[in-house]
Design an enzyme around this catalytic site. Structure first.
Site, short mmCIF file in Angstrom:
data_model
loop_
_atom_site.label_atom_id
_atom_site.label_comp_id
_atom_site.label_asym_id
_atom_site.label_seq_id
_atom_site.Cartn_x
_atom_site.Cartn_y
_atom_site.Cartn_z
N HIS A 313 74.42 -44.62 4.89
CA HIS A 313 73.60 -43.41 4.68
C HIS A 313 73.31 -42.79 6.04
O HIS A 313 73.12 -43.47 7.03
CB HIS A 313 72.27 -43.79 3.99
CG HIS A 313 71.61 -42.62 3.35
ND1 HIS A 313 70.83 -41.75 4.05
CD2 HIS A 313 71.66 -42.17 2.08
CE1 HIS A 313 70.39 -40.81 3.21
NE2 HIS A 313 70.88 -41.04 2.02
N ASP A 371 73.65 -44.83 -4.82
CA ASP A 371 74.83 -44.77 -5.69
C ASP A 371 75.45 -46.12 -5.98
O ASP A 371 76.39 -46.20 -6.78
CB ASP A 371 75.88 -43.86 -5.02
CG ASP A 371 75.39 -42.42 -4.96
OD1 ASP A 371 75.33 -41.86 -3.86
OD2 ASP A 371 75.00 -41.90 -6.02
#
Ligand code: SDX
Length: 436
Positions: A313, A371
């Site tokens: 991320h 996700d």
């Protein structure tokens, strides 16, 4: 924002005059150096492709501390919202800055419920698509097309127009996503049922059919509602920044949200949940947990272009708090459905364990993101893989709108217009074609 005592001074080794720039504090998080006058004072731009060190705006909506793995919606920790509130309360919080009281929640939910139907003409857009069209291709079209039906609420500078288009978009996204699904399945559309909850209604429009009664499973209803909460907003991510930049031209809210849908589709962003589940299925086909080591070697080989989807991320350099909550939701749903031994869930947990102990991931501070587990729980609920990102868009719509309205409501906002470092040809003259 508050002017800091501190100032930034930019000096140049070539003797050019140094420049002083103000520093501002927010309420929490990093300060900012105000460079708005830099070009006028130096004739130079800053250079930050990917915006790794650039604050594009000031915002009071969502705060992320990537090092701590903290996510706050209007100051409330995501862990508390996901376990003590529902999606309608979270929408109210993101849009208006506070959690509703009981009466306020009833009123807000009623306003949303009254707008769940779409114009009957919308179904004719779907007929133009192939049945195997990707749902995000359909959603990009349908959301933009909404602006063709609401000429009474497309003036983004009119607060009343912003309010009604916010309610319409939040209310209609589940209807449109379910229509995209039913169209691909060759089944009739199911109209919204206003007696159901927001997530219960979505389940009904997705899984019910005219031939038999459908009962909403409360465990799945709660899990979907939590999935919506976890995806609702996330500071200035790629799709939110797209919505802000698109909306800054004064275009209507539906067009700006359609731009966000298009951006979210990418596998580096919202498309990662679909890509992650496909990755898990591929590893399963290769031999499952026994093949994880081989797969990890591919990931660590730069030439392979293989990434561990659902990991890493830009902001979180610690565990994404949403991933933890999603893993818990996964366990709850799989347990409720008697799927505790779901091989993909076991594979995902094995992958996570190996990655978190592997130097490649530890050095780069790569952790599971939102996700990584969301695809497993959606697949268990019966949602097709290709619809995962459309559901992400459904949930993120409230965040996009809140951020868009915050920008438009700021009297200082201007149309976004970044500059560049030009590296192309200097001026040259066109030669006649016989001389080229
Ligand atoms: C979302 O911004 C948001 O808030 C987004 C989001 C939201 O709610 O809106 O949180 C939703 O988009 C989550 C992210 C979903 N995407 C994925 O899961 C796709 C896989 N992840 C990567 O593509 C990547 O981690 C990004 C895109 C998420 C972040 O990329 P960055 O910040 O540009 O980091 P990077 O690519 O520069 O990575 C740093 C290093 C690189 O290696 P080196 O060049 O330093 O050797 O880490 C490596 C990368 O190659 N790396 C990975 C990796 N992610 C980063 N290596 C293997 N697998 C990965 N997943």
């Amino acid at each position: 924002m508050k002017l800091a005592d501190n100032k930034a001074t930019l000096s140049f080794s070539n003797g050019s005059p140094s420049v002083e720039m103000p520093v501002y504090h927010g309420s929490i998080g990093p300060d900012v150096i105000d460079i708005r006058k830099l070009y006028a004072q130096t004739g130079m731009f800053t250079y930050d492709p990917g915006f790794l060190s650039t604050a594009s705006c000031q915002s009071a909506i969502t705060y992320i501390d990537g090092d701590k793995g903290e996510l706050l919606y209007r100051g409330y920790p995501i862990e508390q919202l996901a376990t003590q509130c529902d999606f309608m309360e979270t929408c109210h919080l993101l849009l208006y800055g506070n959690l509703p009281d009981a009466a306020g929640k009833v009123d807000f939910t009623k306003r949303v419920t009254q707008h769940t139907m779409v114009n009957e003409q919308m179904q004719f857009f779907l007929r133009g698509f192939r049945r195997d069209a990707h749902p995000m291709a359909i959603m990009t079209g349908l959301v933009g097309a909404l602006s063709a039906f609401y000429h009474d609420s497309t003036d983004i500078n009119n607060p009343e127009h912003r309010e009604i288009s916010a309610i319409r978009l939040i209310a209609k996204m589940p209807t449109l996503v379910a229509m995209a699904y039913k169209y691909s399945a060759g089944q009739p559309y199911m109209y919204p049922k206003n007696a159901l909850s927001y997530s219960g209604n979505f389940m009904h429009m997705m899984f019910a059919n005219p031939c038999e009664d459908y009962a909403v499973n409360p465990v799945i209803e709660r899990a979907l509602d939590r999935i919506f909460i976890l995806h609702a907003d996330h500071e200035q991510n790629a799709s939110t920044s797209t919505v802000r930049l698109c909306g800054s031209s004064g275009t209507n809210p539906f067009a700006a949200i359609a731009a966000g849908v298009a951006c979210l589709w990418g596998p580096a962003h919202g498309g990662a949940n679909e890509a992650c589940l496909n990755m898990l299925e591929d590893i399963q086909k290769m031999g499952g947990v026994a093949k994880v080591g081989e797969f990890m070697n591919q990931v660590k080989d730069k030439n392979s272009n293989v990434k561990l989807m659902g990991f890493g991320h830009r902001v979180y350099k610690n565990y994404d708090p949403r991933a933890k909550l999603m893993q818990e939701t996964c366990k709850e749903v799989l347990g409720a459905l008697g799927l505790e031994n779901d091989p993909l869930f076991k594979l995902a947990m094995a992958l996570e364990k190996i990655a978190l102990e592997d130097d490649y991931f530890v050095q780069r501070k790569l952790y599971p993101n939102v996700d990584f587990y969301s695809g497993i729980v959606q697949r268990a609920i019966g949602i097709p893989v290709s619809l995962f990102t459309a559901i992400f868009a459904l949930a993120r719509t409230v965040g996009w709108i809140a951020q868009l309205n915050e920008m438009i409501g700021d009297p200082e906002y201007k149309i976004g217009r970044p500059r560049q470092l030009f590296t192309g040809s200097e001026r040259r003259d066109v030669l006649p074609i016989d001389k080229r």
